[in-house]
Design a protein around this motif. Structure first.
Motif, mmCIF file in Angstrom:
data_model
loop_
_atom_site.group_PDB
_atom_site.id
_atom_site.type_symbol
_atom_site.label_atom_id
_atom_site.label_comp_id
_atom_site.label_asym_id
_atom_site.label_seq_id
_atom_site.Cartn_x
_atom_site.Cartn_y
_atom_site.Cartn_z
ATOM 1 N N VAL B 23 4.934 -74.930 77.115
ATOM 2 C CA VAL B 23 6.115 -75.648 76.607
ATOM 3 C C VAL B 23 5.708 -77.050 76.155
ATOM 4 N N SER B 24 4.891 -77.706 76.946
ATOM 5 C CA SER B 24 4.515 -79.092 76.617
ATOM 6 C C SER B 24 3.758 -79.166 75.290
ATOM 7 N N GLU B 25 3.055 -78.091 74.945
ATOM 8 C CA GLU B 25 2.314 -78.055 73.669
ATOM 9 C C GLU B 25 3.246 -78.005 72.459
ATOM 10 N N GLN B 26 4.512 -77.670 72.697
ATOM 11 C CA GLN B 26 5.477 -77.503 71.608
ATOM 12 C C GLN B 26 6.240 -78.777 71.287
ATOM 13 N N MET B 27 6.014 -79.846 72.052
ATOM 14 C CA MET B 27 6.907 -81.003 71.887
ATOM 15 C C MET B 27 6.267 -82.302 72.326
ATOM 16 N N SER B 28 6.936 -83.383 71.972
ATOM 17 C CA SER B 28 6.514 -84.724 72.383
ATOM 18 C C SER B 28 6.594 -84.827 73.901
ATOM 19 N N ASP B 29 5.857 -85.792 74.444
ATOM 20 C CA ASP B 29 5.931 -85.991 75.901
ATOM 21 C C ASP B 29 7.334 -86.405 76.315
ATOM 22 N N LYS B 30 7.987 -87.200 75.477
ATOM 23 C CA LYS B 30 9.343 -87.664 75.799
ATOM 24 C C LYS B 30 10.287 -86.472 75.995
ATOM 25 N N ARG B 31 10.199 -85.520 75.050
ATOM 26 C CA ARG B 31 11.065 -84.354 75.176
ATOM 27 C C ARG B 31 10.662 -83.491 76.377
ATOM 28 N N PHE B 32 9.363 -83.408 76.626
ATOM 29 C CA PHE B 32 8.920 -82.598 77.762
ATOM 30 C C PHE B 32 9.433 -83.184 79.087
#
Lengths: 199, 199
Positions: B23-32
């Motif tokens: 999941v983290s690979e799909q998005m910015s750290d903020k969104r994660f």
């Protein structure tokens, strides 16, 4: 203005006076006075925006034709005349336009589709609206007897543009419904998404 | 609470840590970080309302899986994978739930329908919502990082009842959209008509 209007017999064999008589038999005097004020306003708008006055008169006089029909009769029509069952989740506030067009057609013999469509959508609006439909939708909202916060702005918007008046009315109607946690008919949302947001 | 959770392999072959990584690979750290807070809140709610914690964790971690996909890819999926063309009138705010469930299924191999449905409707709600879907819908709205007028009341309503929290969120989301003249997706109205008005 209204007294000068003589029907051409193109849309109904009735005279304007006959139509008024038939409409008045369907409702209380109070509502009939509202209908006459909607006609007056519709004719003003038709005049300002170069729209057929005879059609505006007929649509205005008949727009609330079914407003006082008993719920049982309306439910019977929905169930037996091919209307969407989803309508049963709503009440006369929604039914009287949609079923009104049907009753005006079969009981008064008015078949002009633009007039019938104007009756159909006069409470919900629609994405696709003829100028005549806009006139009836707006005239019903701003006729001289209406008195609610924003009615002055609504009347001013109708002076500037029919589309602006449609947008104003739709936005404020939806806001009212939401504020009072009233059920919202999907077509009203469609009108909002098109005339308030996209347009 | 979250650190104790070990997946049973019933719904995914991935460990919770592997799923977090994907999941983290799909998005910015903020969104994660938001996703992790939604999971934390979803687990709290699942605990309070006796709902499967593993499913709550998986649905929460994947609910925004498609939030940062490029529009072009999403449009391509809508056009070629059998989604309603009406979706093209909306944007990622609506797409990422509906198409997110599709992408979570084909890319992560998660096939549990209740989890996929919870992802699908997490931004719009629906008339029919499982308790899991309610948990994700509400957790996304009230996770600890959220700060908007009414968030305290929203959190309080979620302490009292999941249904009350669904109603609160739906009402305030619709009010916000209308106030800002944003386009409203028909499903959001359906959620309002059911959970705010009829329920």
């Amino acid at each position: 203005m209204t007294t000068e209007l003589v029907y051409s017999k193109q849309y109904t064999d009735l005279t304007r006076e006959d139509l008024m008589q038939k409409v008045s038999e369907q409702m209380s005097d109070k509502r009939f006075q509202h209908v006459l004020r909607v006609e007056k306003k519709a004719l003003e708008l038709a005049n300002n925006y170069q729209i057929d006055k005879e059609k505006a008169s007929i649509a205005a006089l008949t727009h609330d034709y079914a407003k006082e029909r008993p719920d049982e009769e309306m439910i019977d029509i929905i169930q037996n005349e091919g209307f969407s069952r989803e309508l049963l989740e709503y009440g006369n506030a929604i039914w009287h336009g949609i079923l009104g067009a049907y009753l005006v057609k079969i009981e008064l013999g008015i078949t002009d589709q633009e007039i019938l469509d104007a009756i159909t959508i006069h409470t919900t609006g629609a994405k696709e609206m003829s100028d005549l439909a806009k006139v009836i939708y707006v005239a019903d909202y701003i006729e001289d007897g209406r008195d609610f916060p924003g009615v002055v702005e609504a009347r001013e918007s109708a002076e500037r543009s029919l589309d602006e008046a449609v947008s104003y009315e739709t936005y404020h109607t939806l806001t009212y419904l939401l504020k009072n946690k009233k059920k919202i008919y999907p077509k009203t949302l469609e009108t909002y998404n098109y005339w308030v947001v996209s347009h």
